[in-house]
Design a protein around this motif. Structure first.
Motif, PDB file in Angstrom:
ATOM      1  N   LEU A 292       0.847  -1.201   0.000  1.00 50.39           N
ATOM      2  CA  LEU A 292       0.000   0.000   0.000  1.00 50.39           C
ATOM      3  C   LEU A 292       0.882   1.250   0.000  1.00 50.39           C
ATOM      4  O   LEU A 292       1.689   1.439   0.902  1.00 50.39           O
ATOM      5  CB  LEU A 292      -0.919  -0.026   1.223  1.00 50.39           C
ATOM      6  N   GLY A 293       0.723   2.097  -1.015  1.00 48.63           N
ATOM      7  CA  GLY A 293       1.621   3.243  -1.177  1.00 48.63           C
ATOM      8  C   GLY A 293       2.941   2.731  -1.726  1.00 48.63           C
ATOM      9  O   GLY A 293       4.014   2.991  -1.185  1.00 48.63           O
ATOM     10  N   CYS A 294       2.863   1.981  -2.837  1.00 45.18           N
ATOM     11  CA  CYS A 294       4.041   1.242  -3.337  1.00 45.18           C
ATOM     12  C   CYS A 294       5.085   2.153  -3.983  1.00 45.18           C
ATOM     13  O   CYS A 294       6.216   1.742  -4.195  1.00 45.18           O
ATOM     14  CB  CYS A 294       3.604   0.171  -4.335  1.00 45.18           C
ATOM     15  N   GLY A 295       4.696   3.405  -4.302  1.00 43.11           N
ATOM     16  CA  GLY A 295       5.644   4.329  -4.910  1.00 43.11           C
ATOM     17  C   GLY A 295       6.194   3.789  -6.210  1.00 43.11           C
ATOM     18  O   GLY A 295       5.467   3.208  -7.028  1.00 43.11           O
ATOM     19  N   GLU A 296       7.507   3.928  -6.388  1.00 38.89           N
ATOM     20  CA  GLU A 296       8.119   3.509  -7.655  1.00 38.89           C
ATOM     21  C   GLU A 296       8.379   1.998  -7.697  1.00 38.89           C
ATOM     22  O   GLU A 296       9.034   1.505  -8.606  1.00 38.89           O
ATOM     23  CB  GLU A 296       9.410   4.295  -7.877  1.00 38.89           C
ATOM     24  N   VAL A 315      -0.346  -0.635  -4.795  1.00 36.36           N
ATOM     25  CA  VAL A 315      -1.370   0.417  -4.840  1.00 36.36           C
ATOM     26  C   VAL A 315      -0.703   1.759  -4.573  1.00 36.36           C
ATOM     27  O   VAL A 315       0.095   1.871  -3.639  1.00 36.36           O
ATOM     28  CB  VAL A 315      -2.426   0.230  -3.714  1.00 36.36           C
ATOM     29  N   ASP A 316      -1.023   2.742  -5.376  1.00 39.07           N
ATOM     30  CA  ASP A 316      -0.556   4.092  -5.051  1.00 39.07           C
ATOM     31  C   ASP A 316      -1.588   5.083  -5.556  1.00 39.07           C
ATOM     32  O   ASP A 316      -2.306   4.823  -6.519  1.00 39.07           O
ATOM     33  CB  ASP A 316       0.819   4.383  -5.662  1.00 39.07           C
ATOM     34  N   VAL A 317      -1.608   6.242  -4.897  1.00 40.49           N
ATOM     35  CA  VAL A 317      -2.572   7.266  -5.292  1.00 40.49           C
ATOM     36  C   VAL A 317      -2.056   8.023  -6.521  1.00 40.49           C
ATOM     37  O   VAL A 317      -2.819   8.633  -7.253  1.00 40.49           O
ATOM     38  CB  VAL A 317      -2.834   8.227  -4.089  1.00 40.49           C
ATOM     39  N   SER A 318      -0.746   7.959  -6.741  1.00 42.38           N
ATOM     40  CA  SER A 318      -0.156   8.769  -7.809  1.00 42.38           C
ATOM     41  C   SER A 318       0.008   7.966  -9.105  1.00 42.38           C
ATOM     42  O   SER A 318       0.755   6.986  -9.160  1.00 42.38           O
ATOM     43  CB  SER A 318       1.201   9.294  -7.329  1.00 42.38           C
ATOM     44  N   GLY A 347      -5.140   3.844  -6.364  1.00 49.57           N
ATOM     45  CA  GLY A 347      -6.174   3.836  -5.324  1.00 49.57           C
ATOM     46  C   GLY A 347      -5.689   4.640  -4.140  1.00 49.57           C
ATOM     47  O   GLY A 347      -4.500   4.948  -4.034  1.00 49.57           O
ATOM     48  N   SER A 348      -6.631   4.996  -3.286  1.00 49.17           N
ATOM     49  CA  SER A 348      -6.250   5.771  -2.116  1.00 49.17           C
ATOM     50  C   SER A 348      -6.441   4.933  -0.859  1.00 49.17           C
ATOM     51  O   SER A 348      -7.412   4.192  -0.738  1.00 49.17           O
ATOM     52  CB  SER A 348      -7.088   7.032  -2.028  1.00 49.17           C
ATOM     53  N   LEU A 349      -5.500   5.085   0.052  1.00 42.54           N
ATOM     54  CA  LEU A 349      -5.530   4.277   1.267  1.00 42.54           C
ATOM     55  C   LEU A 349      -6.478   4.816   2.314  1.00 42.54           C
ATOM     56  O   LEU A 349      -6.602   4.254   3.388  1.00 42.54           O
ATOM     57  CB  LEU A 349      -4.129   4.208   1.879  1.00 42.54           C
ATOM     58  N   ILE A 350      -7.114   5.943   2.006  1.00 42.56           N
ATOM     59  CA  ILE A 350      -8.019   6.468   3.038  1.00 42.56           C
ATOM     60  C   ILE A 350      -9.472   6.221   2.663  1.00 42.56           C
ATOM     61  O   ILE A 350     -10.374   6.678   3.347  1.00 42.56           O
ATOM     62  CB  ILE A 350      -7.750   7.950   3.345  1.00 42.56           C
ATOM     63  N   VAL A 364       3.032  -1.266   4.421  1.00 42.97           N
ATOM     64  CA  VAL A 364       2.781   0.181   4.362  1.00 42.97           C
ATOM     65  C   VAL A 364       4.133   0.824   4.678  1.00 42.97           C
ATOM     66  O   VAL A 364       4.436   1.147   5.827  1.00 42.97           O
ATOM     67  CB  VAL A 364       1.693   0.600   5.380  1.00 42.97           C
ATOM     68  N   ILE A 365       4.976   0.926   3.652  1.00 38.26           N
ATOM     69  CA  ILE A 365       6.379   1.251   3.869  1.00 38.26           C
ATOM     70  C   ILE A 365       6.640   2.736   3.609  1.00 38.26           C
ATOM     71  O   ILE A 365       6.521   3.208   2.478  1.00 38.26           O
ATOM     72  CB  ILE A 365       7.275   0.383   2.933  1.00 38.26           C
ATOM     73  N   GLU A 366       6.984   3.454   4.665  1.00 42.16           N
ATOM     74  CA  GLU A 366       7.292   4.876   4.581  1.00 42.16           C
ATOM     75  C   GLU A 366       6.140   5.662   3.927  1.00 42.16           C
ATOM     76  O   GLU A 366       6.346   6.492   3.056  1.00 42.16           O
ATOM     77  CB  GLU A 366       8.597   5.109   3.792  1.00 42.16           C
ATOM     78  N   VAL A 367       4.930   5.351   4.356  1.00 41.20           N
ATOM     79  CA  VAL A 367       3.752   5.994   3.763  1.00 41.20           C
ATOM     80  C   VAL A 367       2.983   6.832   4.787  1.00 41.20           C
ATOM     81  O   VAL A 367       2.581   7.962   4.491  1.00 41.20           O
ATOM     82  CB  VAL A 367       2.806   4.928   3.149  1.00 41.20           C
TER      83      VAL A 367
END
Ligand code: SAH
Length: 465
Positions: A292-296, A315-318, A347-350, A364-367
């Motif tokens: 979740l919030g996988c970034g690059e 999954v990432d919002v960007s 997707g968004s985690l909220i 959820v790494i550095e997110v």
């Protein structure tokens, strides 16, 4: 018309500082449409409630207005305005709690930025679209919504219920965010502004909707209702909101991510972090993992190499970041058997999302430090209450270690987009609270070189259900 705001933050009487209204006093403020009073029905160190009572004078509302344009005079004088929460309440919030709404507090500046447990009670909230609409508005912002529809008249049980709800909302967030939500959403629920809606309303909406409206799943409906269905205004406001939207996923973030990586590079912290997370997943024999919030896609790359993992979802919002991940992972060139193994989604985690269900583990790494504290509560529910993987790994910087980064100016966070960084105690308090609430066991581990005084640069919590 009443608004009650309660906190159990300790000492609860700090609410008086935040609202700039002394708990021992009853104060009154003249409004163009009547009188606003603020007082505290309860104020102890355990629990404190501030009440804003609006005494609307229906005669004042009519005075100076031409009558007879089809409006019956009776309904001008006899209506729900004095009793139900409406745009008059928003005006009173912005006048009486102006400083609190703008997020300032001279006496306790650090408290303003803290998410604290708050409960709001609006005993008569108009909600023609029913309680489900109230939920649609508030749950994405992390509120737990309780509401009871009020009967039209309890002595006539055959009459239908009224359109009013006695609503109670619980959330842990900054007081200024709570007031902004109420300022915008009360008139949205009422859907009938008492004043003429002009251009300046766009500004008010954007100002008070900053940081939350943009990501709200029904932002279009909110905007149209807030602007009293003046479509041209609503369209302009939505255009400005979507400009903001594209900003938070542009290169700015990507450049900042690289700056953070450069800062942490000498100790190859990133690598140690990813290795430990991958190792932990392996030890727990995880087969299906969602990042979740996988970034690059740095962790995804490690996971792809692990043969015992069968399904990976990033999954990432960007959108832009996901595009970079796709290239870095060379998804197009993966051999056939690997192509089905990994999926990237925006997707968004909220926001609760069914696509997050059915995984053995979530990372959820550095997110979390990229989310405003008031949003973190929504993420907690999305991950631990709804997605419910058996294992959740969360990592975040340990702010105590920042002293050891020579190139980091004192008092600065590691990344310009970080909304907060926590000490070990703060992180553990948060994780213990989450584990308790959602029935997980949590253990902690440091990542990176350990310093006797300030600990390790990264901290990790491992939640197992
Ligand atoms: N886990 C990655 C990236 C960390 S940077 C790594 O360790 O390298 C934080 C990431 O979280 C960014 O890619 C950002 O786009 C994403 N993010 C921030 N808020 C988010 C949200 N609400 N929903 C999903 N992703 C989010």
């Amino acid at each position: 018309m009443l608004l009650n705001i309660t906190t159990t933050h300790q000492p609860a009487t700090d609410l008086g500082y935040l609202l700039h209204k002394h708990p021992d006093k009853c104060q009154s403020f003249p409004m163009t449409f009547g009188q606003a009073h603020v007082f505290y029905p309860e104020s102890t160190t355990e629990r404190c409630t501030a009440t804003l009572l609006l005494d609307i004078n229906p005669v004042e509302l009519v005075r100076g207005k031409s009558s007879g344009k089809g409006e019956g005079t009776l309904s001008q004088y006899v209506n729900d305005r004095p009793y139900s929460a409406s745009s008059f309440m928003s005006v009173a919030i912005s006048k009486v709690f102006r400083t609190a709404l703008s997020g300032r507090c001279k006496d306790m500046p650090e408290l303003v930025d803290r998410a604290i447990p708050l409960t709001v009670n609006l005993p008569v909230l108009p909600c023609r679209a029913g309680i489900s609409f109230l939920r649609e508005l508030l749950e994405p912002l992390g509120y737990q919504v309780e509401g009871e529809t009020l009967p039209l008249d309890p002595t006539f049980s055959e009459w239908e219920d009224s359109v009013y709800i006695d609503a109670t909302l619980h959330n842990t967030l900054r007081l200024c965010d709570l007031l902004s939500h109420l300022y915008v959403l009360i008139p949205v629920l009422d859907d009938d502004k008492h004043y003429w809606v002009g251009e300046e309303e766009i500004d008010k909406l954007l100002r008070h909707g900053e940081g939350w409206l943009n990501n709200h799943p029904i932002k279009e409906q909110i905007t149209k209702r807030y602007l009293k269905r003046r479509w041209s205004l609503a369209r302009r406001a939505l255009e400005q909101l979507s400009e903001e939207d594209s900003q938070d996923i542009d290169e700015k973030d990507i450049v900042q991510d690289r700056e953070e990586a450069a800062l942490e590079k000498p100790i190859s912290l990133n690598q140690q972090r990813l290795e430990l997370v991958a190792e932990t997943l392996k030890n727990y024999r995880v087969k299906r993992v969602i990042d979740l919030g996988c970034g690059e896609g740095k962790l995804l790359k490690y996971l792809l190499k692990n043969k015992s993992i069968e399904q990976i979802m990033g999954v990432d919002v960007s959108y832009r970041t996901l595009e970079i991940a796709k290239k870095r992972l060379k998804l197009e060139d993966l051999p056939f058997h690997q192509k089905d193994k990994i999926k990237l989604i925006q997707g968004s985690l909220i926001y609760r999302d069914k696509r997050f269900n059915g995984y053995d583990a979530a990372t959820v790494i550095e997110v979390i430090e990229h989310l405003d504290l008031n949003r973190l509560v929504a993420l907690e529910r999305v991950v631990f209450e709804f997605a419910q993987p058996k294992l959740v790994i969360v990592t975040t910087p340990n702010i105590e270690y920042n002293l050891r980064f020579e190139s980091l100016l004192s008092g600065k966070l590691r990344h310009r987009d970080h909304r907060f960084e926590w000490t070990r105690q703060e992180f553990q308090d948060w994780a213990n609270k989450v584990a308790n609430r959602f029935n997980y066991q949590v253990t902690f581990q440091g990542i990176g070189n350990e310093d006797d005084e300030v600990g390790t640069p990264t901290q990790m919590a491992l939640f197992a259900s």
